[in-house]
Design a protein around this motif. Structure first.
Motif, PDB file in Angstrom:
ATOM      1  N   LEU A 269       0.814  -1.211   0.000  1.00  0.00           N
ATOM      2  CA  LEU A 269       0.000   0.000   0.000  1.00  0.00           C
ATOM      3  C   LEU A 269       0.847   1.261   0.000  1.00  0.00           C
ATOM      4  CD1 LEU A 269      -2.892  -0.854   2.438  1.00  0.00           C
ATOM      5  CD2 LEU A 269      -3.038  -0.474  -0.015  1.00  0.00           C
ATOM      6  N   GLN A 272       1.992   2.290  -3.395  1.00  0.00           N
ATOM      7  CA  GLN A 272       0.796   2.732  -4.108  1.00  0.00           C
ATOM      8  C   GLN A 272       0.328   4.084  -3.586  1.00  0.00           C
ATOM      9  OE1 GLN A 272      -2.002  -0.481  -3.902  1.00  0.00           O
ATOM     10  NE2 GLN A 272      -3.684   0.843  -4.555  1.00  0.00           N
ATOM     11  N   MET A 273       0.352   4.196  -2.305  1.00  0.00           N
ATOM     12  CA  MET A 273      -0.147   5.398  -1.664  1.00  0.00           C
ATOM     13  C   MET A 273       0.708   6.603  -1.993  1.00  0.00           C
ATOM     14  SD  MET A 273      -2.902   5.274   0.049  1.00  0.00           S
ATOM     15  CE  MET A 273      -4.036   3.997   0.488  1.00  0.00           C
ATOM     16  N   GLU A 276      -0.106   7.774  -5.299  1.00  0.00           N
ATOM     17  CA  GLU A 276      -1.427   8.413  -5.236  1.00  0.00           C
ATOM     18  C   GLU A 276      -1.344   9.765  -4.561  1.00  0.00           C
ATOM     19  OE1 GLU A 276      -4.511   6.048  -3.473  1.00  0.00           O
ATOM     20  OE2 GLU A 276      -4.169   4.479  -4.967  1.00  0.00           O
ATOM     21  N   LEU A 277      -0.495   9.835  -3.585  1.00  0.00           N
ATOM     22  CA  LEU A 277      -0.351  11.064  -2.819  1.00  0.00           C
ATOM     23  C   LEU A 277       0.189  12.167  -3.706  1.00  0.00           C
ATOM     24  CD1 LEU A 277      -0.970  11.601   0.114  1.00  0.00           C
ATOM     25  CD2 LEU A 277       1.459  11.345   0.610  1.00  0.00           C
ATOM     26  N   ALA A 635      -0.166  11.961   5.810  1.00  0.00           N
ATOM     27  CA  ALA A 635      -0.322  10.746   5.010  1.00  0.00           C
ATOM     28  C   ALA A 635       1.042  10.151   4.712  1.00  0.00           C
ATOM     29  CB  ALA A 635      -1.050  11.083   3.716  1.00  0.00           C
ATOM     30  N   PHE A 639       2.405   6.559   6.160  1.00  0.00           N
ATOM     31  CA  PHE A 639       2.948   5.457   5.373  1.00  0.00           C
ATOM     32  C   PHE A 639       4.425   5.247   5.587  1.00  0.00           C
ATOM     33  CE2 PHE A 639      -0.323   3.396   3.393  1.00  0.00           C
ATOM     34  CZ  PHE A 639      -1.378   4.291   3.407  1.00  0.00           C
TER      35      PHE A 639
END
Lengths: 1199, 234
Positions: A269, A272-273, A276-277, A635, A639
């Protein structure tokens, strides 16, 4: 019953036992029944909890109830599932997607739904991995998207197969794809078998419906839950310690797996995050730019607006003076009605007409004056003319007068002539006669005639002389006579002529007079005509003058009016020129101006608002930027740290149904331990007294047997056998009935709380055999005790009648004055009471138990009843609760308040902040209630102490809590506890009062204190409403409320009342069981006691009968004792009942419910009355037996 | 004049299963007022039945019984109770005292239900138990208990005193003393005393002896000079 000393001892022995039984069947049955009751009650109630737990465990096992439920902060993947499947000791693994969403029912109600998505085959319950299986009650399983399975709890909300549930518009961020779901089946599941619902963070805070559907209905990239079963768990009872040990072990194992899986998942994640962030950051940046552009646009627009306003202001200022004048005119009422231009025109025309009028008036005056002058002239002229005419007339008159006078003279002359004529006529006639006589010469005649003449003229007249002479002389006629005749005739003629002339003159005078008269008349007429003509002219002139004067006056008035109007008209002239033609126009103009002013003012405000808004927007944007920045940072940070993520491994303790069922079934266990103790105790006492009596009765027989050489053991064996037979049969009957009856009744009583599966009443050897053996052993022990002392005597002694028990003086006798006043039967009663202590205890305990059971039973009913009447009648005075979506104070919704302010439907309402919170220390769910208006609080909720009913006031620095919560959490007035407001904010609050409350737990506080404690103002989203009318009207009202979009839920207290009424119905079962048990207890104890009493005193009774006591006297002699004991027992029982009731009520209560603590006096009356009734029935029965006692008994030896 | 007590052809049967047992059959006898009567006979001769019927505890099947001009045999249950209450004094073989009452209270138990009873103290004094009045029966000897029993019967001022084997449970000496008490009572108060016994020796002290055998009266003897109790030996 003497046993012959021959060989077949055993058979004879048994026969003797059998005969004892048949001979004393009532006694045998008494032991049997009390043992049956004891065992039945004990085993029945004791096995209730195991049976209940077994039934539920079996339900769990049959439907593969989960052992573990795994949740993860990162979601769960198929990999997680397969890892778990491969784990040693794991049996079934069921991944699921679940969430809470808001639905709309076909009726439009908003419902909080818990939705679980499963694979279709799993949903149907096939395969080892199908856990928490559902049991279909109706319909079928879902087979495609848009279909769902509803749990039974939804049926009570009116939902049924075929209904369509629609997703509410209020949902946000949900995974469900379809908008509507058709209910295709209704089912039960062990996973959700409690009526108590789960809490939810949406809607009303409680899950109302639970749905199962295919997992393809969800748009989810991972699972939310994994349910698991483990090897060996289903074999164990879910409520046992063994089960929990196993679970404990497995928990560690699964948590271990969880740590690994979370790390893996996190890495996946995280990458991926981050991507995306980045994307999000970019998007956010774009968004911010867009926002800034918008702000700039806003600013430009604002400037334009500002300019427009300035223009408007200028125009307003320009008109200000005019408007001030106009306003003044309007205010002073100076403005006439009607069209101004018309008024001005009218005025101008008036002025012109006035001027004309003046000219005309002058002309008319002149004309009039001329007319008058003319008239005067003509009048003069006429006067002159008339005067002339008059003069002429006068002259004529004079002439006429003259003529008249002449005439008169002529007439006079004529008259004189006539007279002369007339005087001479005789003479002339005689003369004529003489002449004639002369003429013929007749002188004789002549003399005769002359004689006449001589008479007339006398004898001396010359003529007479002449004639005489002539005649004497006979002469011819003398001439002189002729001449006299002629003269005379001449004169006569002259007279005639004069007369004719007079007549003519007379006629002329008459004519002259007539003409004069006529002339006069004509003149007069002319004068009159002239006069008439003049006066007419005069009148005309006068009228003209008058008219003129009038016209002048009118004209003068007009002039005044005109001059008066002149000013206002002059004032109107500019107004008209300004384009306003009426007062209306003026007002309109003023209004317009004022409106313009208002608009301008508003514009100013709006402008400043817009400015503020713009400023806010700018600030917000800044904030958003900052927030976004910190969010992104957070965020990013989140992570970066995998340790913040974990699996939550939940076991069945996280299941509402399991937890509440466990605690409830344990409560049953607690109650079950008290009740049977009575029965056990009584059973032993009954056996002891009964067997003692029996051994006493058979004393001589025992002595005989002993003398015959029987060993003590063998003799005792008979009685043990007797007691054993009675108690074993009793146990058998008790078990047969009790094992089924009591658990079923209790199970049924709980059916109001659970959707229960099939119930299994099992034969539990540990209870059934254990208690049976214990009770049989106890009866045998009692028997042994009864036999022991008798058997220790020598045979010879036993053959003798037992030395009568010595009469004893009792304490009462010392109180002389009381004792002396007692009758003998009463004395005997008093002595007997203390003589047979065993019986006293037995009776008092038995009757006390009976009454106490009844009090507890009826009291339990009262207590639950009081929840309804106390909670909904006295404490909660409102009957409808309305939940709205927004704060009603800051954001009042007009339509909603229109309903609320209709006095036909609503009597009163109160805005309240109500929220589900938690008392942290005790982990108790509590409702936080903050009323907006403190002073009206007591109209809706009565805060008062239960004991004493003192009303409580909310204080500024503390809270009032409900009684049950205080007792559960162990709090007192003055205690402090930590309160979680449900949003995670915690505050330590102090209790200032504990209020009477029966349903749910409440914490009340003032708005100020709430704000102080939780740092935010209360949100008044709840309304307590007092609705008018009955249930039907309230339901209509509820529908009306729900039609309003602002309303999210409506609750009627009548619904809650109804569910409690149902609860009372199930409690009635328990009460009935208690009554029957109490009756059996009372009857057995009293019957047994009376029976013994009568049997033992048979001889005494026979004796007093012989002494001549009537039956009634005999009855009271015997029963007074029992009645007295019954009365004591009842009194003690009432007291003990209160304690028993208190215990039962506290044990049975659930966490959020407090039962009423008081028992109504009626229940005490019922309990006492029933006890006395049972006692009376026994007495009546025994009275018949008493009557049958033969007096011959008195003659027998002492037995 | 009629006798005080008269039995005319009195019979009593019991049914035992299908068997009819004749207890007494066609009994005839008369007793005068103030007599000391002994009814004597072996066990099972019907003495007790006779006593039961005369005492109003049982009813006869045939015949008539007269007492003081009243026909007892015609009484119903309630009348019989009243008869026992006011007219008959019982002296039992086993005293039948209420264990829970003192000697005095036992006497009062009887006197309390009567209209014209004698004071308990006086009666107990009369039977020689002045000092034992407050004792419970268990604290008294057999003879003393029987005296209480007699006192209880006398306190009611009955018309007749019925004594069922009054000496049966007593030793010889005490028995004699009781019999003396009964005889003295008869002589002093003029009460009709009827003693039922199997002991023929006692017959000597009676004014009238009624011998019963196999349910019938075998012989009625009148003693002109009854022997005082002291002189009787058995």
């Amino acid at each position: 019953m003497v046993i012959k000393g021959d060989g077949v001892l055993k058979r004879t022995y048994l026969k003797s036992v059998l005969r004892s039984i048949t001979g004393t069947i009532a006694r045998f049955i008494a032991i049997l029944v009390i043992v049956a009751l004891g065992v039945g009650f004990l085993v029945g109630l004791m096995s209730s909890t195991p049976d209940m737990q077994y039934s539920v465990d079996r339900y769990y096992d049959e439907n593969r109830m989960y052992d573990f439920r795994i949740l993860s902060t990162l979601g769960l993947t198929a990999d997680d599932v397969s890892v778990l499947r491969d784990t040693e000791g794991v049996q079934g693994v069921m991944p699921a997607v679940s969430e809470h969403v808001l639905f709309r029912s076909p009726e439009g109600d908003t419902l909080v739904g818990a939705v679980t998505g499963l694979d279709y085959t799993v949903l149907e319950g096939t395969g080892e991995d199908a856990l928490n299986r559902t049991v279909l009650l109706e319909g079928r399983y879902p087979q495609q998207r848009g279909e769902c399975l509803l749990l039974r709890s939804g049926v009570s909300l009116g939902l049924q197969v075929g209904d369509i549930l629609t997703l509410s518009e209020e949902n946000s961020d949900i995974m469900l794809r379809e908008d509507s779901y058709r209910i295709v089946g209704i089912a039960d599941t062990p996973y959700n078998f409690s009526i108590e619902s789960e809490t939810s963070s949406i809607g009303g805070g409680k899950v109302q419906i639970t749905l199962y559907l295919g997992d393809d209905c969800f748009d989810a990239d991972c699972y939310t839950d994994i349910f698991m079963t483990v090897d060996g768990a289903s074999e164990l009872n879910s409520f046992s310690d063994a089960y929990w040990e196993l679970i404990q072990d497995k928990t560690f194992l699964i948590q271990e797996i969880g740590r690994e899986r979370v790390t893996v998942r996190f890495e996946q994640l995280a990458t991926q995050m981050r991507e995306e962030l980045e994307e999000q950051r970019r998007l956010a940046e774009e968004e911010f730019q867009k926002q800034e552009a918008l702000l700039e646009d806003g600013r430009v627009q604002l400037e334009e607006e500002r300019a427009a306003l300035a223009r408007a202001k200028e125009q307003l200022d320009a008109n200000a003076a005019l408007i001030t004048a106009l306003t003044e005119a309007v205010e002073n009422g100076q403005l006439p009605e009607g069209s101004f231009s018309a008024l001005i025109r009218e005025y101008d025309e008036g002025v012109a007409a006035y001027t004309d009028g003046l000219e005309q008036l002058a002309a008319a005056e002149k004309e009039l004056t001329e007319g008058e002058a003319a008239l005067a002239a003509s009048r003069e002229e006429a006067q002159e003319k008339f005067e002339a005419a008059e003069e002429e007339l006068v002259r004529q008159e004079i002439q006429l007068e003259d003529a008249k006078i002449q005439l008169e003279d002529s007439k006079l002359l004529l008259a004189q002539l006539k007279t002369q004529l007339d005087d001479n006529a005789r003479l002339i006639e005689i003369l004529e006669q003489l002449k004639e006589a002369f003429s013929r010469n007749d002188l004789a005649s002549a003399w005769k005639v002359l004689e006449q003449l001589k008479e007339i003229l006398g004898e001396n007249s010359e003529l007479v002389h002449l004639l005489e002479s002539a005649l004497t002389l006979g002469q011819a006629l003398p001439e002189r006579l002729e001449g006299i005749l002629d003269l005379y005739y001449a004169l006569q003629l002259q007279y005639e002529e004069g007369m004719t002339q007079v007549a003519d003159t007379e006629r002329q005078i008459a004519q002259g007079e007539a003409a004069l008269q006529e002339g006069k008349m004509q003149l007069e007429e002319q004068r009159q005509a002239a006069e008439t003509a003049f006066s007419q002219s005069e009148q005309e002139l006068a009228a003209g003058r008058e008219e003129l004067t009038q016209n002048r006056t009118l004209l003068e008035e007009t002039g005044v009016v005109l001059s008066e109007n002149a000013e206002s008209i002059e004032q109107l002239r500019p107004i008209t020129e300004a384009g306003m033609d009426s007062a209306e126009d003026v007002r309109q103009t003023i209004d317009n101006y004022q409106q313009g002013q208002t608009e301008y003012d508003r514009g100013l405000v709006m402008l400043s608002e817009s400015e503020a808004e713009l400023e806010n927007g700018r600030i917000r944007l800044e904030e958003a930027k900052r927030d976004a920045e910190s969010e992104f940072t957070a965020a990013e940070k989140s992570f970066s740290d995998p340790s913040e993520h974990r699996w939550y491994v939940l076991d069945r303790n996280a299941n509402v149904g399991y937890v509440s069922f466990e605690s409830n079934s344990e409560k049953v266990d607690a109650i079950c331990k008290v009740f049977p103790v009575f029965f056990f105790l009584i059973a032993v006492l009954v056996t002891l007294t009964t067997m003692t009596r029996m051994v006493d009765e058979e004393r001589i027989q025992i002595g005989t047997l002993k003398a015959l050489g029987y060993s003590d053991g063998r003799i005792m064996f008979k009685y043990l056998l007797y007691a054993a037979a009675a108690s074993v049969i009793g146990c058998g009957i008790g078990l047969a009935v009790g094992i089924r009856l009591f658990p079923s009744v209790i199970w049924n009583a709980y059916s109001i709380l659970y959707y229960q599966p099939e119930f299994y009443c099992r034969f539990l050897p540990e209870y059934a055999i254990g208690f049976s053996v214990a009770l049989v052993a106890a009866t045998l022990l009692a028997t042994w005790l009864a036999c022991r002392s008798t058997l220790s005597e020598v045979a010879a002694g036993l053959m003798q009648p037992k030395a009568p028990k010595i009469g004893k003086r009792i304490f009462l006798e010392r109180i002389g004055f009381v004792w002396k006043h007692l009758s003998f039967t009463k004395k005997v009663t008093a002595r007997n009471l203390f003589r047979y202590k065993k019986r006293l205890y037995m009776t008092v305990i038995g009757i006390m138990g009976c009454t106490a059971l009844l009090v507890a039973g009826f009291g339990l009913r009262d207590s639950i009843n009081y929840i309804i009447f106390g909670q909904f009648g006295e404490i909660m005075k409102y009957n409808v609760t309305v939940q709205t979506r927004h704060d009603n104070e800051t954001n009042p919704h007009n339509d909603l308040f229109a309903i609320l302010d209709n006095p036909e439907q609503i009597q009163d309402y109160l805005l309240v902040h109500q929220q589900m919170g938690t008392a942290v220390e005790s982990d108790t769910d509590v409702y936080l209630v903050v009323p907006r208006e403190m002073d009206r609080m007591e109209d809706f909720i009565s805060l008062r102490t239960r004991v004493g009913k003192h009303s409580l006031m909310l204080e500024a620095d503390g809270v009032i809590v409900s009684e049950k919560f205080a007792s559960v959490a162990g709090l007192k007035v003055g205690s402090r506890f930590t309160l979680d407001d449900g949003n995670g904010t915690e505050a330590v609050v102090r209790i200032t009062g504990i209020t009477e409350n029966y349903l749910n737990n409440y914490v009340y506080m003032t708005p100020d204190f709430y704000e102080k404690a939780f740092g935010q103002a209360p949100e008044y989203t709840t309304l307590f409403v007092k609705a008018a009318g009955g249930l039907e009207q309230q339901e209509q009202l509820s529908e009306l409320f729900l039609k309003n979009e602002e309303v999210s839920s409506v609750t009627l207290t009548d619904w809650t009342k109804e569910s409690f009424s149902n609860m009372i119905r199930s409690i009635d079962y328990i009460v009935l069981v208690l009554i029957v048990a109490a009756a059996a207890l009372a009857v057995v104890v009293l019957y047994n006691l009376t029976n013994i009493n009568i049997a033992e005193r048979q001889k005494e009774i026979a004796t007093i009968k012989v002494l001549g006591f009537y039956d009634r006297e005999v009855g009271s002699y015997i029963f007074r004792e029992i009645s007295l004991l019954t009365l004591f027992g009842t009194l003690f029982g009432l007291v003990c009942g209160i304690a028993l009731h208190g215990f039962v009520v506290q044990t049975v209560e659930m966490e959020s419910v407090m039962f009423g603590r008081s028992i109504s006096w009626l229940s005490f009356v019922y309990s006492a009355a029933l006890t006395l009734l049972f006692s009376a029935i026994v007495d009546l029965f025994m009275y018949r037996k008493l009557k049958k006692i033969s007096m011959v008994e008195s003659l027998k030896a002492v037995d | 004049m009629d006798s005080y007590i008269r039995f005319e052809n009195v019979s009593k049967y019991y049914k035992m299963g299908e068997q009819l047992i004749i207890a007494i059959e066609k009994i005839n006898f008369e007793i005068e007022k103030g007599e000391f009567v002994v009814i004597v006979g072996p066990s099972g001769a019907g003495k007790t039945t006779l006593l039961n019927i005369l005492g109003g505890m049982d009813v006869c099947n045939e015949g008539q019984i007269w007492l003081d001009g009243e026909q007892i045999s015609a009484y119903n249950k309630k009348q019989l109770t009243r008869y026992r209450r006011y007219d008959v004094g019982f002296v039992f073989q086993f005293y039948n005292l209420v264990q829970n009452l003192t000697a005095k209270e036992n006497v009062e138990l009887a006197s309390e239900i009567c209209r014209e009873s004698l004071p308990a103290e006086q009666v107990l004094d009369q039977v020689g138990l002045k000092d034992r009045m407050q004792n419970f029966p268990a604290q008294l000897s057999g003879g003393e208990q029987q005296r209480v029993s007699i006192a209880r019967a006398l306190a009611k001022e009955p018309k007749i005193l019925l004594c069922d084997e009054p000496t049966g449970a007593l030793d010889y000496r005490t028995g004699k003393a009781i019999l003396k008490l009964l005889q003295d009572t008869c002589r002093q108060t003029g009460k009709t005393v009827i003693v039922i016994t199997h002991n023929s020796a006692i017959t000597a002290m009676a004014d009238r002896v009624i011998r019963v055998k196999n349910g019938t009266v075998s012989k009625v003897t009148l003693n002109k000079n009854p022997t005082p109790v002291e002189e009787i030996e058995w």
